[in-house]
Structures are given as structure tokens and as C-alpha cells.
Design a protein around this motif. Structure first.
Motif, PDB file in Angstrom:
ATOM      1  N   GLU A   1       0.745  -0.950   0.042  1.00 15.48           N
ATOM      2  CA  GLU A   1       0.130   0.071   0.102  1.00 15.48           C
ATOM      3  C   GLU A   1       0.835   1.201   0.167  1.00 15.48           C
ATOM      4  OE1 GLU A   1      -3.240   0.502  -0.236  1.00 15.48           O
ATOM      5  OE2 GLU A   1      -3.639  -1.745  -0.670  1.00 15.48           O
ATOM      6  N   ASN A   2       0.387   2.373  -0.594  1.00 11.97           N
ATOM      7  CA  ASN A   2       1.093   3.475  -0.532  1.00 11.97           C
ATOM      8  C   ASN A   2       1.090   4.148   0.858  1.00 11.97           C
ATOM      9  OD1 ASN A   2       1.479   3.951  -3.414  1.00 11.97           O
ATOM     10  ND2 ASN A   2      -0.755   4.556  -3.595  1.00 11.97           N
TER      11      ASN A   2
ATOM     12  N   TYR B   1       8.409  -1.455   0.268  1.00 13.25           N
ATOM     13  CA  TYR B   1       9.047  -0.859   1.569  1.00 13.25           C
ATOM     14  C   TYR B   1       7.882  -0.877   2.542  1.00 13.25           C
ATOM     15  CZ  TYR B   1       6.007   2.293  -1.212  1.00 13.25           C
ATOM     16  OH  TYR B   1       4.972   2.970  -1.954  1.00 13.25           O
ATOM     17  N   ASP B   2       8.530  -0.099   3.833  1.00 18.04           N
ATOM     18  CA  ASP B   2       7.445  -0.148   5.043  1.00 18.04           C
ATOM     19  C   ASP B   2       7.321   1.415   5.180  1.00 18.04           C
ATOM     20  OD1 ASP B   2       7.731  -2.642   5.699  1.00 18.04           O
ATOM     21  OD2 ASP B   2       9.719  -2.505   6.596  1.00 18.04           O
ATOM     22  N   CYS B   3       6.352   1.756   5.708  1.00 15.82           N
ATOM     23  CA  CYS B   3       5.867   3.170   5.878  1.00 15.82           C
ATOM     24  C   CYS B   3       6.010   3.476   7.492  1.00 15.82           C
ATOM     25  CB  CYS B   3       4.510   3.278   5.499  1.00 15.82           C
ATOM     26  SG  CYS B   3       4.032   3.119   3.877  1.00 15.82           S
ATOM     27  N   LEU B   4       7.156   4.517   7.766  1.00 15.18           N
ATOM     28  CA  LEU B   4       7.213   4.969   9.041  1.00 15.18           C
ATOM     29  C   LEU B   4       6.958   6.322   9.151  1.00 15.18           C
ATOM     30  CD1 LEU B   4      11.138   3.706   9.400  1.00 15.18           C
ATOM     31  CD2 LEU B   4       8.875   2.602  10.047  1.00 15.18           C
TER      32      LEU B   4
ATOM     33  N   LYS C   1       2.560  14.392   0.606  1.00 19.24           N
ATOM     34  CA  LYS C   1       2.388  13.587  -0.768  1.00 19.24           C
ATOM     35  C   LYS C   1       2.437  11.913  -0.278  1.00 19.24           C
ATOM     36  CE  LYS C   1       3.628  16.834  -4.085  1.00 19.24           C
ATOM     37  NZ  LYS C   1       4.524  17.045  -5.157  1.00 19.24           N
ATOM     38  N   GLU C   2       1.730  11.201  -0.977  1.00 24.05           N
ATOM     39  CA  GLU C   2       1.822   9.727  -0.609  1.00 24.05           C
ATOM     40  C   GLU C   2       3.357   9.469  -1.248  1.00 24.05           C
ATOM     41  OE1 GLU C   2      -1.557   7.958  -2.336  1.00 24.05           O
ATOM     42  OE2 GLU C   2      -2.852   8.000  -0.664  1.00 24.05           O
ATOM     43  N   ASP C   3       3.750   8.303  -0.656  1.00 18.26           N
ATOM     44  CA  ASP C   3       4.767   7.616  -1.023  1.00 18.26           C
ATOM     45  C   ASP C   3       5.998   8.492  -1.081  1.00 18.26           C
ATOM     46  OD1 ASP C   3       3.873   5.085  -1.043  1.00 18.26           O
ATOM     47  OD2 ASP C   3       3.626   5.039  -3.297  1.00 18.26           O
ATOM     48  N   MET C   4       6.250   9.391  -0.503  1.00 15.55           N
ATOM     49  CA  MET C   4       7.533  10.333  -0.239  1.00 15.55           C
ATOM     50  C   MET C   4       8.696   9.571   0.200  1.00 15.55           C
ATOM     51  SD  MET C   4       6.104  14.172   0.739  1.00 15.55           S
ATOM     52  CE  MET C   4       7.849  14.887   0.415  1.00 15.55           C
ATOM     53  N   ASP C   5       9.797   9.526  -0.430  1.00 14.91           N
ATOM     54  CA  ASP C   5      11.098   8.885   0.022  1.00 14.91           C
ATOM     55  C   ASP C   5      11.551   9.360   1.507  1.00 14.91           C
ATOM     56  OD1 ASP C   5      11.227   7.493  -2.096  1.00 14.91           O
ATOM     57  OD2 ASP C   5      12.215   9.120  -3.374  1.00 14.91           O
ATOM     58  N   ASP C   6      11.347  10.579   1.727  1.00 17.10           N
ATOM     59  CA  ASP C   6      11.770  11.341   2.967  1.00 17.10           C
ATOM     60  C   ASP C   6      10.686  12.506   3.308  1.00 17.10           C
ATOM     61  OD1 ASP C   6      13.251  11.712   5.052  1.00 17.10           O
ATOM     62  OD2 ASP C   6      15.056  12.486   4.149  1.00 17.10           O
TER      63      ASP C   6
END
Length: 831
Positions: A498-499, A517-520, A530-535
Motif C-alpha cells: 500500500e502507498n 517498502y515499509d511506511c514509517l 504527498k503519498e509515497d515520499m522517500d523522505d
């Protein structure tokens, strides 16, 4: 399929020697249409009507027949074009008048490559309506023109399509061969650079021979298990015209081997090289797996009269077209009533069958991209030959008394005119080649819609125009897309997970592709909007992160103001103690002639009270919004006022000590008695502080500033000290005076009580030093307006200590014990 353009027999006057050699292996399907220019069709593929099951291998004869795009047939067809219409004699031209001037071929790259191997030796121009094969032969490429746009534009379109729908987790299927390997090695890395991940990259089962049928079925079943078990909902298929035949076989394999495919619907994205083809035994197979698929196709338009042309085809009237009879029998599942055909299902073909009654899975009556490409190829050759006839080289001329005819031209001369072809076809579209010999055209984006009766529609939903600006090359109408039924007409997603929602950031999983990836949660003070931001990113200095950490809120500007409780309280205290100090000064002024006021330098007492009054009032400079003037006055006024006050205390203490030391017999201090010592002490100490403050203001003066970092949700309006060193120099000198005064007063604490003011000074300086020693760590550990409040409190507390310890006892005597305010009491010594 090969289509050659030949010259008419009656245009050739040369004598031809007869050949008696027969074809060793005749081509099954040929078609010749007479006219001013002869159009000849030669089929190098075979279709076999049969049925096949996957529970037992087919017979070698059946399996070998199914291998329809055969290199050997293509080579033979190519060589036959160079021989007679009736016989094949390799490396001989039996009929000069039938020599082709150009050849149209396609759609498979391998077929084009095999064809070019033969025809390039004769420098014969070729128009290919399929994608370009992998070749390093410059001669083959030189005489080849592609009725197919640049393949790189198609791959860019597929990439843009994936990014448009945010499909970043996909599967890839490709055919064995050079073009498939080139796609995997050259194109997929470009996809990965743009953020596309691959759950799997698999090749279709390789069709070899009947002896390896079991291995082929096992490989196909393995591929089907990978597709069904994948979490990727989108599959990019890089194939050729026959690839759908293989795709239709995969669900059949799954059913035969009890592989559950329910709920495993995929969105297929197919390349322009692919088209709907099938074997006759696949006629009744389900095609719902294609519902909702997206494909690229060479741009095409419906040609006027094409539908009527299809309806008029009748195999009984067109006996020269041998392929039409075979197609008719397979399409309508019947046989013609002659010795050459076999009756099928007790049904004879009449030739009057309605071709429009056939489902789309058997025959499409609409203009497909491949048909449109062949149509353009015929007209390209026609225009090239017309131009060649219109030039000097093609006009009839006399050269040595001989006529120069069109038949005298070599095939390579046609190539010169093909390069420069440019015209508008019957639907008004420009047809021309670029510098690489590829058709200047774009791609259509097709949505496949299937129906229960095995029919389907190709709905154009967008275009990929390589001539448009990069941001406008891909145009697609999302609202018109019919998605696979499993997705309930909602746009499918294809993600590894999921995003990450706003307020979170991606954290790569070890050993997984970068799309997994995991979401932290974002760290404190940072946001992701925004969704799915790297940082996560920090807010601008004048903003702070909200509780959800998905946006920034404006910071409030803050300073110690008169409108808040803390400011009101401190201002009230400052004014109150100022009033008390003024009242004490008035009492001392009123009783200025009494012994207790006159004792120990009355003028120093007035100066001390006056500067204590100013010290209470200077606290007001720290309240309110910082301005340039108030910033300049705050610390300097505070330093100077307290330095003068402490200097007065030091002078008073020194005078007391000097007076008692002078009373001792033989003391050298008697010569200082009667001289004004207080004023020089006050002036000298004050002058040093004035010098320090002047240097401070001259080099790095305080100024209004904003602090955006100290407080999370507030912008602090403050006075920047300019030079922190000079600020602590002012405090340091003031502390030095206080320590000296405290030391002197402490040494004089045992003098007789009536004359002894040093004891009160000792207590006052003890309070003063305690306040300012605790001020430094407290000041450094607080932020914002509370730093200012700490300094105001220290000013008020230290001033109160001086006022209370030194003057309250005297006011008590003056007001409540006037009997003690007499000369007799002041000179009485107590032991």
C-alpha cells in the motif's frame, strides 16, 4: 506474409529461355492480381485445422504443421520471388519480366530478417510492417523501410502509461528471441530508472518440437503459476503477432491442471507488434481474459469503402486467391463441394456465407493497424513507381536508338524514390519516412472490450504522438476505459504494498526491490504532504508541522507584551516597586536633616535611591515588541544603572570602613577623613561600564531579530544582543563590583551597630549576587519570551534586595522609632 510488386509481362520485350526444373517444395498459398502493376502475395505460414488437448502430446505431424512462421518457408518464398511464377530455381531468373521491384513483408521481425537475408543480396527494397529485428548487416538495413514507427517511442509510451496510472509493480512476459532479449536488456532498465519494479520477468514457453511437448507444457504451467501467484495486477507483454495464441493457452493449462485463477485477473498491456490471432482449435476458447486489456497499435483510421470491400469477397468468384478459399473453410467450418476440399461437420461452403456474422475472435471486419500499414505500404510503392516514371530516368528516351522502359530499371533504383515518398493517403493523413527509414507516425492506445459471444471491440482511448512536446505526447481518456470485471470498474492498482499515506515516509525493505517498502511516521517537526515520499521534509522557518504531520501551519509571532498576564504582572511589579522607591526617596528627602539620613553620605543615598528607581523602570524596556531603540537601550541602560547603584553601595561601604579605621591610634587613614571619596569611586566605576557599553554599541550593537528555531510553533520577536561577549562583559563587570562590595561589607560586619550600615549592605549584596548567579543558567536554559521574563525578574529581585535590605530598616527608624533617630543614639557604642 510476403507481397511483391512485379512488372506486367507485356512490358518486357526480352526473350526468355524456358526452364524445365520443377519446384521441390511448392508454396501452398499464392495469389496474383493482374493490372498495370502486378501485386503478388506469397504466404510462408501454414494453419492446420485440428484440436489439441494438454493431457497427451500431439503427433509429430500435427506439431510440425503448427509451426507456421517457418524460416525455411520464408527463405523459399523469398527465392521464388526471384524465379518464375511457376517454379523455383535458386540463383536463376527464369522469367525476366516477372522480376520484383520491391517486396512488402511482415509482421514478425524474424520473418523480415530471413527475407532480407535473401533479398538484400539483390538490393531489393523492402517495406516491413512489423518491428525491426536485431541485425548488424548494413546492407539489409539500407534497403529496408519500416511501415512501423520508432520502437523507442512505443516503449516510452508504455512507460508513461504505467506512470500515469501509478502502476509501479508489474510483471513482464516476453518471447524467446533476439527482440525479446533486447527488450529485457535495453528497455526494462530504463523502466527501472523511472521507478518501475518487476515482480517477475518471464519468457513464454518456447515452441520447439513435438518431442519436447511435455517440457513446454511444464514450462507454460510454471509461468501461469507465477502470474497467478503474483501480487502485480499489471502484466506488460512484449510479443509478436502470434503471442495472443500463447496467452490464450495459459488459462487452458491452468484449468487442465486445477490451478485456481478466480480473482487473479490481470490488466494486460500489449505491444503494437501483437494482434489477435488464433489456431482453429482455439475457436471456442474463452477470451474474457482480454477484457479491459490495453494495447498499443500503429496509428490507423477507418478507410472509406473498406467494409464494403470485405463484404464483397467471395471465394467462388476469386479462384486465383487460393488463401481465401482456405480461410473461408476454416472461418465457417465447412468445405467446398469439389475434390480439393473436404466436407466438415456435414457442411458444404456455398461462398454466400455472411462474413459479418463471424465473431471477432474469428475475423474482424474493421480496419486493424496491420491492415492499415499494408494499405499504406501499397500506396507508398505506387507513389514511388509513379515518381520514378515521371522523372527523366523513367521517361521513355532514345539511347543509341533503343527504347528505355520501366522494365529496364533495377530494384535498387526504386529505393531512391522510396526514401523521398511523402503524400496524403485517402483519409488525409501524411505518409513519409524519417532519416532512419521508419514511418513518421504515432501509436493508438487500444482498450479491449470482450463479449460473451466471443466477439470483442478495440476502443481507441488515446494516442502516443512522438511529434508532440514531451509533456503532451501521451493523451489518454481515463473515463472511457473498461477495466476487467474483477475490479468492478474501479481503476486497478498495482503496487508491491500500500502507498505510504501523508505523514509517513518510505523505508526500504532489505532484500526486496525498491518498490517494496515499509511506511514509517515522519520524525517530529517534519512532514510529508504527498503519498509515497522517500523522505520527510521540514517546514519553512515561519511554519511548523501539524499534528498529523501532513502539512505546515503558520507560526504565531510572540514576544513579552503588555497584553498577556505575564507581561502585565511584571509591569505591575516594576511600577509598584518604582513607587515604593520614589516613596522612600521622598521620605529621605523630607527627613534629610535627621542624623540617620545625614550619616554615611546623604548624597550617595540619594543617588542610590534614584538609580534603584531607574532600575525598576528600566525593566519596562524589556516588555513590548522589540524595536531598534528599545533594543539599543535595554542591556546598556540596565548595565549602566546597576553599575552606578553598586558603585554607590561600594562607596558607602568604603566610607564606613575608612571612618572606623581612622579612629584607631596611629592609623594612616586619618589623612583621608574629610575628603570626598564617594564621588570618585562612583565616577570611576561608572566610567568603566560606560566604556564597555560604548565599545559594544560601536562594534556590534543589539538589533531587533526573529528566532524561528527555538520554539516549535512560535516565531520569537527578540532583541539580538549583537555580541554575546560584550553582553557578558557588562554582566561580568557588574558582578565584579557586587563581589567587591560584598567582600568589603562582609569584613565590616562586626563594627558597632549604631554606625554599622555594612551589615545591611552585606545582606543586600548577598541577595544581589545570589540572584545574578542563578540568572545565568536560568537564562541560558529558557527560550523565547521567558528569557526576557527571567531577566526582568532578576532585575526586579536584585533591586528589591538592595532596596529592602538597606533602606527598610532606616525607614522603620524614621517612621516608627523616631526616638532612635538622634545624635545620642548614633554615637553610642555598644560592646
Amino acid at each position: 506474409m510476403l507481397v511483391s510488386v512485379l512488372l506486367p509481362p507485356d512490358e518486357c520485350q526480352a526473350a526468355v529461355a524456358p526452364c524445365s526444373i520443377r519446384d521441390p517444395l511448392p508454396i501452398l498459398h499464392k495469389y496474383f492480381q493482374s493490372g498495370n502493376v502486378v501485386i503478388a502475395g506469397v504466404m510462408s505460414q501454414i494453419h492446420i485445422t485440428s484440436s489439441i488437448a494438454f493431457n497427451e502430446p500431439p503427433t509429430p505431424e500435427l506439431f510440425d504443421d503448427i509451426l507456421h512462421f517457418s524460416a525455411s518457408w520464408t527463405y523459399q518464398a523469398s527465392m521464388e520471388l526471384l524465379s518464375s511464377l511457376e517454379r523455383l530455381i535458386p540463383n536463376y531468373k527464369c522469367n525476366v519480366q516477372e522480376t520484383p521491384k520491391a517486396v512488402i513483408g511482415g509482421p514478425k521481425p524474424d520473418l523480415c530478417l530471413h527475407m532480407s537475408t535473401i533479398l538484400s543480396m539483390y538490393k531489393m527494397p523492402r517495406l516491413i510492417y512489423g518491428s525491426s529485428p536485431v541485425t548488424t548487416n548494413d546492407i539489409q538495413a539500407l534497403f529496408t523501410h519500416w511501415i512501423f514507427p520508432d520502437g523507442a517511442q512505443q516503449y516510452e509510451g508504455i512507460l508513461q502509461l504505467l506512470l500515469h496510472f501509478r502502476w509501479v509493480w508489474i510483471g513482464v512476459l516476453f518471447l524467446h528471441g533476439d527482440t525479446g532479449e533486447r527488450f529485457v536488456q535495453n528497455v526494462l532498465p530504463m523502466f527501472a530508472q523511472k521507478g518501475i519494479c518487476f515482480d517477475y520477468i518471464e519468457s513464454f514457453p518456447k515452441v520447439t518440437s513435438s518431442g519436447e511437448f511435455d517440457e513446454m507444457v511444464e514450462e507454460g504451467l510454471k509461468t501461469m503459476n507465477i502470474i497467478v501467484g503474483s501480487t502485480a495486477n499489471v502484466v506488460v507483454v512484449h510479443g509478436e503477432i502470434q503471442t495472443i495464441i500463447v496467452i490464450r493457452t495459459l488459462p487452458r493449462l491452468a484449468d487442465t491442471n486445477d490451478v485456481l485463477v478466480q480473482g487473479k485477473t490481470k490488466v494486460w498491456i500489449m505491444t503494437a507488434q501483437m494482434d489477435f490471432t488464433s489456431f482453429p482449435f482455439q475457436r471456442g476458447w474463452d477470451i474474457t481474459f482480454l477484457h479491459g486489456a490495453l494495447s498499443f497499435a500503429v496509428h490507423s483510421k477507418d478507410l472509406p469503402g473498406f467494409q464494403k470491400f470485405i463484404q464483397m469477397r467471395q471465394p467462388t468468384l476469386e479462384k486465383e486467391d487460393r488463401f481465401l478459399r482456405v480461410f473461408w473453410e476454416e472461418a465457417f467450418n465447412c468445405g467446398f463441394n469439389d475434390s480439393a476440399s473436404e466436407k466438415k461437420d456435414d457442411k458444404f461452403c456455398t461462398g454466400e456465407e455472411n462474413i459479418e456474422s463471424l465473431p471477432g475472435s474469428v475475423f474482424e471486419t474493421s480496419m486493424t493497424a496491420h491492415s492499415y500499414s499494408i494499405y499504406n505500404a501499397i500506396y507508398i510503392l505506387a507513389h514511388a513507381l509513379h515518381t520514378m516514371q515521371s522523372t527523366k530516368l523513367n521517361c521513355r528516351a532514345m539511347a543509341g536508338g533503343a527504347r528505355w522502359e520501366l522494365t529496364d530499371q533495377e530494384p535498387w533504383q526504386v529505393h531512391h524514390f522510396l526514401e523521398r515518398v511523402s503524400f496524403n493517403n485517402s483519409v488525409g493523413e501524411e505518409v513519409s519516412f524519417d532519416q532512419n527509414g521508419e514511418l513518421v507516425a504515432g501509436f493508438d492506445i487500444i482498450n479491449w472490450v470482450t463479449f460473451p459471444n466471443q466477439s470483442f471491440l478495440r476502443v481507441k482511448l488515446g494516442t502516443m504522438d512522438p511529434q508532440a512536446p514531451p509533456e503532451k505526447r501521451l493523451i489518454i481518456h481515463d473515463d472511457g476505459i473498461m477495466w476487467p470485471n474483477w475490479f468492478n470498474q474501479a481503476q486497478p492498482t498495482s503496487l508491491c504494498n500500500e502507498n505510504c499515506h501523508v505523514g509517513y515516509r518510505k523505508n526500504k525493505k532489505e532484500g526486496k526491490p525498491f518498490c517494496c517498502y515499509d511506511c514509517l511516521p515522519c520524525p517530529e517537526g517534519k512532514i510529508s504532504n504527498k503519498e509515497d515520499m522517500d523522505d520527510c521534509s521540514e517546514c519553512p522557518g515561519d511554519q511548523y508541522a501539524n499534528n498529523e504531520q501532513d502539512g505546515c501551519l503558520p507560526k504565531d509571532k510572540t514576544f513579552l507584551s503588555y497584553g498577556e498576564p505575564l507581561g502585565i504582572s511584571l509591569a505591575t511589579l516594576a511600577l509598584f516597586f518604582s513607587f515604593i522607591t520614589a516613596l522612600v526617596l521622598q521620605i529621605f528627602t523630607k527627613h534629610r536633616d535627621t542624623p540617620i539620613v545625614k550619616a554615611n553620605n546623604r548624597n550617595l543615598t540619594y543617588i542610590l535611591l534614584l538609580f534603584l528607581l531607574l532600575s525598576f523602570l528600566c525593566a519596562l524596556l524589556f516588555i513590548g515588541q522589540p524595536e531598534e531603540v528599545t533594543c539599543l537601550l535595554r542591556q546598556t541602560a540596565f548595565g549602566l544603572i546597576f553599575s552606578v547603584a553598586i558603585s554607590c553601595i561600594l562607596a558607602k561601604t568604603a566610607i564606613v570602613v575608612l571612618a572606623f579605621m581612622a579612629t584607631k591610634p596611629g592609623s594612616r587613614m586619618r589623612k583621608w577623613v574629610g575628603k570626598p571619596l564617594g564621588t570618585p569611586i562612583v565616577l570611576s566605576c561608572s566610567l568603566i561600564q560606560v566604556t564597555i557599553c560604548s565599545i559594544w554599541l560601536a562594534t556590534s550593537p543589539p538589533f531587533p531579530d526573529v528566532d524561528m528555531d527555538s520554539m516549535t510553533e512560535e516565531i520569537i520577536l527578540e532583541c539580538n544582543e549583537g555580541s554575546t561577549i560584550m553582553f557578558y562583559c557588562v554582566l561580568g563587570f557588574m558582578g565584579l563590583l557586587a563581589i567587591v562590595s560584598f567582600t568589603v561589607a562582609f569584613l565590616a560586619r562586626k563594627l558597632p551597630d549604631s554606625f554599622n550600615e555594612a551589615k545591611f549592605i552585606t545582606f543586600s549584596m548577598l541577595v544581589f549576587c545570589s540572584v545574578w548567579l542563578s540568572f545565568v543558567p536560568t537564562y541560558l536554559s529558557t527560550k523565547g519570551k521567558y528569557m526576557v521574563a527571567v531577566e526582568i525578574f532578576s532585575i526586579l529581585a536584585s533591586s528589591c534586595g538592595l532596596l529592602g535590605c538597606i533602606f527598610i530598616p532606616k525607614c522603620y527608624v524614621i517612621l516608627l522609632r523616631p526616638e532612635l533617630n538622634s545624635r545620642e543614639q548614633l554615637i553610642r557604642r555598644q560592646f
